[in-house]
Design an enzyme around this catalytic site. Structure first.
Site, PDB file in Angstrom:
ATOM      1  N   SER A   1       0.849  -1.306  -0.021  1.00  0.00           N
ATOM      2  CA  SER A   1      -0.018  -0.043   0.092  1.00  0.00           C
ATOM      3  C   SER A   1       0.878   1.272  -0.108  1.00  0.00           C
ATOM      4  CB  SER A   1      -0.967   0.026   1.237  1.00  0.00           C
ATOM      5  OG  SER A   1      -1.516   1.324   1.374  1.00  0.00           O
TER       6      SER A   1
ATOM      7  N   HIS B   1      -1.421  -1.281  -4.313  1.00  0.00           N
ATOM      8  CA  HIS B   1      -2.472  -0.942  -3.423  1.00  0.00           C
ATOM      9  C   HIS B   1      -2.663   0.678  -3.272  1.00  0.00           C
ATOM     10  CE1 HIS B   1      -6.081  -1.568  -1.039  1.00  0.00           C
ATOM     11  NE2 HIS B   1      -5.689  -0.740  -0.265  1.00  0.00           N
TER      12      HIS B   1
ATOM     13  N   ASP C   1      -4.759   3.897  -2.018  1.00  0.00           N
ATOM     14  CA  ASP C   1      -5.776   4.200  -1.008  1.00  0.00           C
ATOM     15  C   ASP C   1      -6.282   5.786  -1.237  1.00  0.00           C
ATOM     16  OD1 ASP C   1      -6.164   1.947   0.928  1.00  0.00           O
ATOM     17  OD2 ASP C   1      -4.091   2.621   1.544  1.00  0.00           O
TER      18      ASP C   1
ATOM     19  N   MET D   1      -9.057   8.309  -0.044  1.00  0.00           N
ATOM     20  CA  MET D   1      -9.746   8.748   1.352  1.00  0.00           C
ATOM     21  C   MET D   1     -10.528  10.073   0.733  1.00  0.00           C
ATOM     22  SD  MET D   1      -7.524   7.477   4.313  1.00  0.00           S
ATOM     23  CE  MET D   1      -6.546   6.310   4.077  1.00  0.00           C
TER      24      MET D   1
ATOM     25  N   HIS E   1      -8.448   1.442  -3.815  1.00  0.00           N
ATOM     26  CA  HIS E   1      -9.432   1.223  -2.667  1.00  0.00           C
ATOM     27  C   HIS E   1     -10.017   2.336  -2.424  1.00  0.00           C
ATOM     28  CE1 HIS E   1      -9.584   0.160   2.059  1.00  0.00           C
ATOM     29  NE2 HIS E   1     -10.785   0.442   1.293  1.00  0.00           N
TER      30      HIS E   1
ATOM     31  N   MET F   1     -12.274   4.738  -0.429  1.00  0.00           N
ATOM     32  CA  MET F   1     -12.827   5.108   0.986  1.00  0.00           C
ATOM     33  C   MET F   1     -13.258   6.358   0.921  1.00  0.00           C
ATOM     34  SD  MET F   1      -9.469   3.707   3.222  1.00  0.00           S
ATOM     35  CE  MET F   1      -8.475   3.628   2.018  1.00  0.00           C
TER      36      MET F   1
ATOM     37  N   MET G   1     -11.792  -5.590   5.658  1.00  0.00           N
ATOM     38  CA  MET G   1     -10.823  -4.402   6.417  1.00  0.00           C
ATOM     39  C   MET G   1     -10.592  -5.035   7.727  1.00  0.00           C
ATOM     40  SD  MET G   1     -10.133  -1.950   4.519  1.00  0.00           S
ATOM     41  CE  MET G   1      -8.971  -1.059   5.906  1.00  0.00           C
TER      42      MET G   1
ATOM     43  N   ASP H   1      -6.658  -6.129   4.632  1.00  0.00           N
ATOM     44  CA  ASP H   1      -6.091  -4.591   4.553  1.00  0.00           C
ATOM     45  C   ASP H   1      -6.193  -3.902   6.167  1.00  0.00           C
ATOM     46  OD1 ASP H   1      -5.014  -2.374   3.947  1.00  0.00           O
ATOM     47  OD2 ASP H   1      -6.838  -1.538   2.733  1.00  0.00           O
TER      48      ASP H   1
HETATM   49  C1  DX5 Z   1      -6.208   2.128   5.636  1.00  0.00           C
HETATM   50  C2  DX5 Z   1      -5.685   1.624   4.314  1.00  0.00           C
HETATM   51  C3  DX5 Z   1      -4.598   0.568   4.338  1.00  0.00           C
HETATM   52  C4  DX5 Z   1      -3.360   1.196   4.981  1.00  0.00           C
HETATM   53  C5  DX5 Z   1      -2.855  -0.040   5.453  1.00  0.00           C
HETATM   54  O1  DX5 Z   1      -7.503   2.642   5.785  1.00  0.00           O
HETATM   55  O2  DX5 Z   1      -6.947   1.069   3.661  1.00  0.00           O
HETATM   56  O3  DX5 Z   1      -4.455   0.348   3.016  1.00  0.00           O
HETATM   57  O4  DX5 Z   1      -2.545   1.818   4.120  1.00  0.00           O
HETATM   58  O5  DX5 Z   1      -1.819   0.266   6.209  1.00  0.00           O
HETATM   59  P1  DX5 Z   1      -0.925  -0.779   7.156  1.00  0.00           P
HETATM   60  O6  DX5 Z   1      -0.563  -1.899   6.602  1.00  0.00           O
HETATM   61  O7  DX5 Z   1       0.042   0.081   7.987  1.00  0.00           O
HETATM   62  O8  DX5 Z   1      -2.106  -1.133   8.156  1.00  0.00           O
HETATM   63 ZN    ZN Z   2      -6.469   0.202   1.744  1.00  0.00          ZN
END
Ligand code: DX5
Ligand code: ZN
Length: 214
Positions: free
Chosen positions: A9, A33, A35, A37, A64, A66, A136, A170
């Site tokens: 990620s 990956h 992310d 947000m 991903h 969010m 998750m 994740d």
């Molecule tokens: C958190 C993200 C993850 C994040 C995970 O909401 O969706 O993808 O990068 O980070 P680690 O591996 O540090 O938990």
């Molecule tokens: Zn993620």
């Protein structure tokens, strides 16, 4: 069970030199990956489709979202930016079928995600049409949190229901938690801190892969 995939990620990578960061891991990664947000579904905001467009790699991008109620044009932005798969959250959409159908119509992989407290029942109506389910293993929004073991029973139940589906996990994934979740049926492992937080990223990935082989 489908094959094991490792998905670093980039939330924990240095965004100012993202292509160098990805270069270090790409030989050992099955997916990258990404992310996204929005500050609504989750508090923080991150990169957008314009940033994704600047990523140069042959490794498929696993986006991903969010994001609260992503519109078709918003999703299309990530498809045009090169996404291989797009994951939406069940809790973020009034009718997730609408977004999933749009993603599939655009001929890329579609996935649905649930937060730790959401039951598997919430996504059962979509299991026949998605390529992957993201369970998750922390509350979405932040890297570096602790793996929530209560999510394991959902992984087990889903693997019994769907032998061939990709089950991605994740949050808080390292060589120890990856192994525990693998034993329940997870096969796609997202890891931010445990890879990009280390100096030697290749060794960090190998530690995860080796833990799954033992
Ligand atoms: C958190 C993200 C993850 C994040 C995970 O909401 O969706 O993808 O990068 O980070 P680690 O591996 O540090 O938990
Ligand atoms: Zn993620």
């Amino acid at each position: 069970m489908p094959r094991i995939k490792i998905a670093p990620s980039i939330l924990s990578a240095d965004k100012s030199k993202i292509n160098e960061e990805i270069k270090e891991v790409e030989k050992y990664s099955d997916l990258i990956h990404v992310d996204i947000m929005d500050g609504i579904f989750v508090q923080p905001t991150t990169v957008d489709a314009n940033f994704v467009k600047t990523i140069r790699t042959k490794v498929p991008l696993d986006v991903h979202l969010m994001v609260h109620e992503p519109s078709d044009s918003y999703i299309k932005g990530f498809i045009d930016a090169g996404a291989f798969s797009i994951t939406i959250h069940e809790e973020a959409c009034k009718n997730p079928m609408r977004q999933l159908e749009f993603i599939k119509k655009n001929k890329i992989n579609a996935a649905i995600s649930i937060k730790p407290k959401t039951s598997l029942d919430a996504i059962k109506p979509y299991l026949d049409m998605v390529d992957m389910v993201l369970i998750m293993t922390v509350e979405p929004g932040w890297a570096g949190q602790k793996f929530i073991a209560e999510t394991l029973s959902k992984i087990r139940e889903l693997r019994h229901l769907k032998t061939n589906i990709d089950i991605e996990i994740d949050g808080g994934i390292n060589s120890i938690t990856a192994r525990i979740a693998y034993d329940e049926g997870a096969n796609v492992f997202v890891a931010g801190t445990s890879i990009f937080g280390k100096k030697d990223r290749v060794q960090a990935i190998n530690e995860i892969i080796n833990s799954l082989k033992q």
